[in-house]
Design a protein around this motif. Structure first.
Motif, PDB file in Angstrom:
ATOM      1  N   UNK A 132     -54.811  35.690  10.053  1.00  0.00           N
ATOM      2  CA  UNK A 132     -55.471  36.557   9.474  1.00  0.00           C
ATOM      3  C   UNK A 132     -56.162  36.468   8.344  1.00  0.00           C
ATOM      4  N   UNK A 133     -54.513  37.893   8.421  1.00  0.00           N
ATOM      5  CA  UNK A 133     -54.950  38.769   7.413  1.00  0.00           C
ATOM      6  C   UNK A 133     -54.258  38.458   5.869  1.00  0.00           C
ATOM      7  N   UNK A 134     -53.605  36.795   6.149  1.00  0.00           N
ATOM      8  CA  UNK A 134     -53.920  35.399   5.367  1.00  0.00           C
ATOM      9  C   UNK A 134     -54.803  36.140   3.916  1.00  0.00           C
ATOM     10  N   UNK A 135     -56.286  36.434   4.308  1.00  0.00           N
ATOM     11  CA  UNK A 135     -57.201  36.024   3.578  1.00  0.00           C
ATOM     12  C   UNK A 135     -56.352  37.229   2.513  1.00  0.00           C
ATOM     13  N   UNK A 136     -57.230  36.316   1.286  1.00  0.00           N
ATOM     14  CA  UNK A 136     -56.995  37.318  -0.110  1.00  0.00           C
ATOM     15  C   UNK A 136     -55.727  37.362  -0.681  1.00  0.00           C
ATOM     16  N   UNK A 137     -54.572  36.974  -0.140  1.00  0.00           N
ATOM     17  CA  UNK A 137     -53.588  37.192  -0.373  1.00  0.00           C
ATOM     18  C   UNK A 137     -53.250  35.890  -1.331  1.00  0.00           C
ATOM     19  N   UNK A 138     -51.817  36.002  -2.036  1.00  0.00           N
ATOM     20  CA  UNK A 138     -51.096  34.265  -2.835  1.00  0.00           C
ATOM     21  C   UNK A 138     -50.159  34.179  -1.326  1.00  0.00           C
ATOM     22  N   UNK A 139     -50.236  33.229  -1.236  1.00  0.00           N
ATOM     23  CA  UNK A 139     -49.260  32.791  -0.168  1.00  0.00           C
ATOM     24  C   UNK A 139     -48.933  31.605  -0.937  1.00  0.00           C
ATOM     25  N   UNK A 140     -46.971  31.248  -0.881  1.00  0.00           N
ATOM     26  CA  UNK A 140     -46.191  30.307  -1.035  1.00  0.00           C
ATOM     27  C   UNK A 140     -46.840  29.167   0.364  1.00  0.00           C
ATOM     28  N   UNK A 141     -47.245  27.851  -0.165  1.00  0.00           N
ATOM     29  CA  UNK A 141     -47.495  27.465   0.708  1.00  0.00           C
ATOM     30  C   UNK A 141     -46.905  25.926   0.912  1.00  0.00           C
ATOM     31  N   UNK A 142     -45.642  26.029  -0.139  1.00  0.00           N
ATOM     32  CA  UNK A 142     -44.231  24.475  -0.187  1.00  0.00           C
ATOM     33  C   UNK A 142     -45.170  23.092  -0.954  1.00  0.00           C
TER      34      UNK A 142
END
Length: 314
Positions: A132-142
């Protein structure tokens, strides 16, 4: 030379010419992009088939978009066999999810392979601890065609989130983990067997930590779809502070039901009757459990079924 001897000579020559003109059945195996786990897995399978399935069968691994794209390629006849995930195979057989446009794809399972695990990683000092902490974050998703997005599309609704709640970076796993270590993204993901090369490379220069699930959330996700499973990655694999309790799925080799049962039976035999050779060539193959092939989310191809029935009586 008598007439009968001339006829015999002619017949012998005809048969010899016919035999020499027989070419191996060439099978294309859909894998994924270079640098991932699927391509070397496919390469090892092709080597086994070319060595042990008979001179009239040959196989070559093909670079593709990955586990999401492969069932569609199979359905269109662009490849004769392919690698995918247990959950995606179930959707493809039913014509659901990313396969709604194509409709149900007539295929069967050939073999269970290694499990893929959704690596969700951050730098050790990150303030991201749970999904849930990923909300609002920059994420490399493949990559956009890879299997990671299938997992995310399943997990987001369970956490009252959607893709728009993060800023996704659609890059290869190796590029994604490079972005993590240089601070371009806050978290990186990779759906892969372990140890994953991209994660190992990042861990060599930075201290990493697993992103976990909130208490009970991982079990809820697995209960809602038995195609998924819990996988524990020990801390010493990547030098993390603790083990990773992550969501994973078995990978599988699939074939269209139209592919001859005899061909599929010989391919299955080439894999499982030479498993030690397979495992010596490919590290992920060491995690293969032959018994899992009969407990996948889709039925076995008739040829694979024949092999496992025969093997069980030996």
């Amino acid at each position: 030379m008598t007439v009968s001897r001339r006829l015999l000579s002619t017949l012998t020559l005809t048969l010899a010419l016919a035999a020499s003109s027989v070419q191996a059945e060439s099978l294309r195996l859909g894998t994924a992009s270079l640098g991932g786990a699927f391509y070397p897995m496919g390469q090892a399978i092709a080597n086994l088939v070319n060595e042990h399935a008979g001179n009239d069968i040959s196989m070559v691994p093909i670079v593709t978009g990955g586990s999401v794209a492969n069932p569609n390629l199979l359905g269109r006849g662009d490849v004769e066999l392919a690698l995918t995930n247990n959950n995606l195979a179930k959707l493809a057989l039913a014509g659901e999810g990313p396969y709604m446009a194509a409709g149900p794809i007539e295929m069967g399972a050939v073999a269970a392979l290694h499990p893929s695990v959704l690596h969700m990683m951050v730098l050790a000092d990150s303030d991201i601890h749970s999904f849930k902490d990923l909300k609002g974050k920059r994420v490399a998703v493949g990559p956009a065609g890879g299997g990671t997005l299938g997992f995310l599309n399943y997990l987001f609704p369970l956490n009252d989130m959607e893709l728009d709640d993060i800023t996704p970076s659609f890059v290869s796993y190796s590029d994604g983990f490079s972005q993590l270590t240089d601070g371009t993204v806050d978290a990186a993901m990779a759906l892969s067997g372990y140890p994953a090369g991209a994660v190992m490379q990042a861990a060599a220069g930075a201290k990493l930590r697993f992103v976990s699930f909130a208490p009970g959330d991982l079990q809820t996700a697995i209960d809602k779809n038995p195609a998924y499973m819990k996988v524990t990655i020990p801390a010493d694999v990547y030098g993390t502070q603790g083990d990773g309790e992550l969501i994973g799925v078995y990978n599988m080799l699939i074939a269209p039901t139209s592919l001859e049962a005899d061909t599929v039976e010989r391919i299955t035999a080439a894999i499982f009757e030479h498993l030690e050779e397979f495992q010596a060539e490919n590290a992920s193959a060491r995690q293969i459990d032959p018994a899992m092939s009969e407990r996948l989310a889709i039925p076995l191809h008739e040829g694979a079924k024949r092999y496992f029935e025969r093997a069980s009586h030996q």
